[in-house]
Design a protein around this motif. Structure first.
Motif, PDB file in Angstrom:
ATOM      1  N   MET A  96      37.812  48.717  35.617  1.00 37.76           N
ATOM      2  CA  MET A  96      39.167  48.981  36.027  1.00 37.76           C
ATOM      3  C   MET A  96      40.089  48.160  35.141  1.00 37.76           C
ATOM      4  O   MET A  96      39.855  46.989  34.910  1.00 37.76           O
ATOM      5  CB  MET A  96      39.322  48.589  37.496  1.00 37.76           C
ATOM      6  CG  MET A  96      40.746  48.575  37.930  1.00 37.76           C
ATOM      7  SD  MET A  96      40.945  48.270  39.686  1.00 37.76           S
ATOM      8  CE  MET A  96      40.381  49.829  40.286  1.00 37.76           C
ATOM      9  N   SER A  97      41.123  48.782  34.666  1.00 36.53           N
ATOM     10  CA  SER A  97      42.042  48.067  33.797  1.00 36.53           C
ATOM     11  C   SER A  97      42.879  47.092  34.605  1.00 36.53           C
ATOM     12  O   SER A  97      43.133  47.293  35.791  1.00 36.53           O
ATOM     13  CB  SER A  97      42.952  49.049  33.061  1.00 36.53           C
ATOM     14  OG  SER A  97      43.974  49.507  33.911  1.00 36.53           O
ATOM     15  N   GLN A  98      43.311  46.030  33.946  1.00 34.87           N
ATOM     16  CA  GLN A  98      44.147  45.038  34.618  1.00 34.87           C
ATOM     17  C   GLN A  98      45.484  45.638  35.047  1.00 34.87           C
ATOM     18  O   GLN A  98      46.109  45.155  35.976  1.00 34.87           O
ATOM     19  CB  GLN A  98      44.380  43.834  33.695  1.00 34.87           C
ATOM     20  CG  GLN A  98      43.143  42.999  33.470  1.00 34.87           C
ATOM     21  CD  GLN A  98      42.656  42.350  34.755  1.00 34.87           C
ATOM     22  OE1 GLN A  98      43.421  41.955  35.609  1.00 34.87           O
ATOM     23  NE2 GLN A  98      41.342  42.243  34.878  1.00 34.87           N
ATOM     24  N   ASP A  99      45.929  46.715  34.359  1.00 33.63           N
ATOM     25  CA  ASP A  99      47.197  47.355  34.709  1.00 33.63           C
ATOM     26  C   ASP A  99      47.149  48.005  36.084  1.00 33.63           C
ATOM     27  O   ASP A  99      48.170  48.185  36.729  1.00 33.63           O
ATOM     28  CB  ASP A  99      47.576  48.409  33.665  1.00 33.63           C
ATOM     29  CG  ASP A  99      47.836  47.785  32.302  1.00 33.63           C
ATOM     30  OD1 ASP A  99      48.177  46.588  32.252  1.00 33.63           O
ATOM     31  OD2 ASP A  99      47.700  48.492  31.290  1.00 33.63           O
ATOM     32  N   ALA A 100      45.950  48.366  36.542  1.00 33.31           N
ATOM     33  CA  ALA A 100      45.812  49.024  37.835  1.00 33.31           C
ATOM     34  C   ALA A 100      45.836  48.037  38.990  1.00 33.31           C
ATOM     35  O   ALA A 100      45.963  48.433  40.136  1.00 33.31           O
ATOM     36  CB  ALA A 100      44.515  49.826  37.873  1.00 33.31           C
ATOM     37  N   LEU A 101      45.708  46.763  38.686  1.00 37.68           N
ATOM     38  CA  LEU A 101      45.682  45.734  39.724  1.00 37.68           C
ATOM     39  C   LEU A 101      47.083  45.168  39.937  1.00 37.68           C
ATOM     40  O   LEU A 101      47.919  45.201  39.042  1.00 37.68           O
ATOM     41  CB  LEU A 101      44.737  44.604  39.310  1.00 37.68           C
ATOM     42  CG  LEU A 101      43.284  45.006  39.105  1.00 37.68           C
ATOM     43  CD1 LEU A 101      42.502  43.840  38.531  1.00 37.68           C
ATOM     44  CD2 LEU A 101      42.675  45.463  40.402  1.00 37.68           C
ATOM     45  N   PRO A 102      47.356  44.634  41.115  1.00 35.95           N
ATOM     46  CA  PRO A 102      48.667  44.007  41.331  1.00 35.95           C
ATOM     47  C   PRO A 102      48.822  42.792  40.427  1.00 35.95           C
ATOM     48  O   PRO A 102      47.828  42.178  40.027  1.00 35.95           O
ATOM     49  CB  PRO A 102      48.633  43.574  42.801  1.00 35.95           C
ATOM     50  CG  PRO A 102      47.293  43.888  43.327  1.00 35.95           C
ATOM     51  CD  PRO A 102      46.506  44.580  42.266  1.00 35.95           C
ATOM     52  N   PRO A 103      50.064  42.451  40.088  1.00 33.41           N
ATOM     53  CA  PRO A 103      50.265  41.299  39.200  1.00 33.41           C
ATOM     54  C   PRO A 103      49.792  40.002  39.862  1.00 33.41           C
ATOM     55  O   PRO A 103      49.867  39.848  41.074  1.00 33.41           O
ATOM     56  CB  PRO A 103      51.774  41.274  38.969  1.00 33.41           C
ATOM     57  CG  PRO A 103      52.361  42.099  40.050  1.00 33.41           C
ATOM     58  CD  PRO A 103      51.317  43.058  40.526  1.00 33.41           C
ATOM     59  N   GLY A 114      30.167  47.270  38.555  1.00 30.10           N
ATOM     60  CA  GLY A 114      28.987  46.835  39.294  1.00 30.10           C
ATOM     61  C   GLY A 114      29.250  45.798  40.363  1.00 30.10           C
ATOM     62  O   GLY A 114      28.323  45.317  41.007  1.00 30.10           O
ATOM     63  N   HIS A 115      30.512  45.451  40.586  1.00 29.74           N
ATOM     64  CA  HIS A 115      30.872  44.508  41.640  1.00 29.74           C
ATOM     65  C   HIS A 115      32.348  44.700  41.976  1.00 29.74           C
ATOM     66  O   HIS A 115      33.089  45.331  41.250  1.00 29.74           O
ATOM     67  CB  HIS A 115      30.609  43.070  41.230  1.00 29.74           C
ATOM     68  CG  HIS A 115      31.512  42.545  40.161  1.00 29.74           C
ATOM     69  ND1 HIS A 115      32.096  43.316  39.196  1.00 29.74           N
ATOM     70  CD2 HIS A 115      31.951  41.306  39.880  1.00 29.74           C
ATOM     71  CE1 HIS A 115      32.848  42.582  38.390  1.00 29.74           C
ATOM     72  NE2 HIS A 115      32.769  41.354  38.787  1.00 29.74           N
ATOM     73  N   MET A 116      32.729  44.157  43.130  1.00 32.16           N
ATOM     74  CA  MET A 116      34.131  44.206  43.540  1.00 32.16           C
ATOM     75  C   MET A 116      34.698  42.802  43.493  1.00 32.16           C
ATOM     76  O   MET A 116      34.028  41.857  43.900  1.00 32.16           O
ATOM     77  CB  MET A 116      34.256  44.734  44.978  1.00 32.16           C
ATOM     78  CG  MET A 116      33.984  46.196  45.122  1.00 32.16           C
ATOM     79  SD  MET A 116      34.463  46.759  46.775  1.00 32.16           S
ATOM     80  CE  MET A 116      32.911  47.352  47.383  1.00 32.16           C
ATOM     81  N   ARG A 117      35.893  42.689  42.995  1.00 35.11           N
ATOM     82  CA  ARG A 117      36.570  41.393  43.030  1.00 35.11           C
ATOM     83  C   ARG A 117      37.053  41.129  44.441  1.00 35.11           C
ATOM     84  O   ARG A 117      37.305  42.043  45.214  1.00 35.11           O
ATOM     85  CB  ARG A 117      37.780  41.406  42.096  1.00 35.11           C
ATOM     86  CG  ARG A 117      37.391  41.406  40.659  1.00 35.11           C
ATOM     87  CD  ARG A 117      38.634  41.190  39.790  1.00 35.11           C
ATOM     88  NE  ARG A 117      38.291  41.546  38.440  1.00 35.11           N
ATOM     89  CZ  ARG A 117      38.761  42.607  37.807  1.00 35.11           C
ATOM     90  NH1 ARG A 117      39.607  43.401  38.387  1.00 35.11           N
ATOM     91  NH2 ARG A 117      38.373  42.875  36.585  1.00 35.11           N
ATOM     92  N   ARG A 118      37.200  39.865  44.743  1.00 38.49           N
ATOM     93  CA  ARG A 118      37.806  39.515  46.032  1.00 38.49           C
ATOM     94  C   ARG A 118      39.253  39.956  46.013  1.00 38.49           C
ATOM     95  O   ARG A 118      39.895  40.003  44.969  1.00 38.49           O
ATOM     96  CB  ARG A 118      37.736  38.014  46.260  1.00 38.49           C
ATOM     97  CG  ARG A 118      36.323  37.548  46.429  1.00 38.49           C
ATOM     98  CD  ARG A 118      36.306  36.048  46.643  1.00 38.49           C
ATOM     99  NE  ARG A 118      34.952  35.589  46.579  1.00 38.49           N
ATOM    100  CZ  ARG A 118      34.261  35.183  47.641  1.00 38.49           C
ATOM    101  NH1 ARG A 118      34.831  35.175  48.821  1.00 38.49           N
ATOM    102  NH2 ARG A 118      33.028  34.781  47.513  1.00 38.49           N
ATOM    103  N   HIS A 119      39.766  40.289  47.171  1.00 37.82           N
ATOM    104  CA  HIS A 119      41.159  40.686  47.277  1.00 37.82           C
ATOM    105  C   HIS A 119      41.739  40.095  48.550  1.00 37.82           C
ATOM    106  O   HIS A 119      41.017  39.653  49.425  1.00 37.82           O
ATOM    107  CB  HIS A 119      41.292  42.216  47.300  1.00 37.82           C
ATOM    108  CG  HIS A 119      40.586  42.836  48.464  1.00 37.82           C
ATOM    109  ND1 HIS A 119      39.261  43.168  48.412  1.00 37.82           N
ATOM    110  CD2 HIS A 119      41.007  43.135  49.712  1.00 37.82           C
ATOM    111  CE1 HIS A 119      38.901  43.660  49.577  1.00 37.82           C
ATOM    112  NE2 HIS A 119      39.931  43.650  50.389  1.00 37.82           N
ATOM    113  N   GLU A 120      43.033  40.086  48.589  1.00 31.63           N
ATOM    114  CA  GLU A 120      43.724  39.556  49.759  1.00 31.63           C
ATOM    115  C   GLU A 120      43.527  40.517  50.925  1.00 31.63           C
ATOM    116  O   GLU A 120      43.646  41.720  50.756  1.00 31.63           O
ATOM    117  CB  GLU A 120      45.221  39.410  49.476  1.00 31.63           C
ATOM    118  CG  GLU A 120      45.544  38.314  48.505  1.00 31.63           C
ATOM    119  CD  GLU A 120      45.216  36.937  49.042  1.00 31.63           C
ATOM    120  OE1 GLU A 120      45.433  36.688  50.245  1.00 31.63           O
ATOM    121  OE2 GLU A 120      44.720  36.122  48.264  1.00 31.63           O
TER     122      GLU A 120
END
Length: 126
Positions: free
Chosen positions: A1-8, A93-99
């Motif tokens: 996933m590109s960093q642009d798709a994630l919240p700042p 292959g993994h999910m980052r932690r999120h709020e």
């Protein structure tokens, strides 16, 4: 996933970023690549998620609730967040932690099982 798709990152450029403390932790184990079966399950979940959202979002359902085996608490995932997490799992292959959702109203979230049952009822009636 590109960093642009994630919240700042709210701490970008902050020398007192609390995440810097994580740099001193030991590296996580190397993850095994997803098996073809696991990849197929994730693709199916993404497909199911699109159907569930189409059926339930207009009825005021904001997403899914999942019981976490690690912490024993419920996690509330809005449709788009869950979709992004599943795509990331598929791509990386993994999910980052999120709020976690802030003060979610549990009446706006349903389980996977509820979604399956609801979809089955809609399609069998139709």
């Amino acid at each position: 996933m590109s960093q642009d798709a994630l919240p700042p990152d709210p701490f970008a450029g902050d020398p007192h970023d609390p995440a810097r403390a994580l740099d001193s932790l030991p590296a996580e184990d190397v993850l095994e690549p997803l098996t073809p079966e696991e990849r197929e399950e994730i693709v199916e979940d993404l497909s199911d998620l699109a159907v569930y959202q189409a059926l339930l979002e207009e009825r005021g359902i904001r997403g899914l609730v999942v019981d976490c085996a690690d912490c024993g608490e419920q996690h509330f995932h809005e449709w788009n967040l869950l979709r992004a997490s599943l795509r990331q799992l598929l791509d990386e292959g993994h999910m980052r932690r999120h709020e976690p959702a802030f003060d979610p109203d549990p009446t706006h979230y349903v389980t996977w099982e509820y979604c399956r049952g609801y979809a089955d009822a809609v399609f069998s009636a139709g």
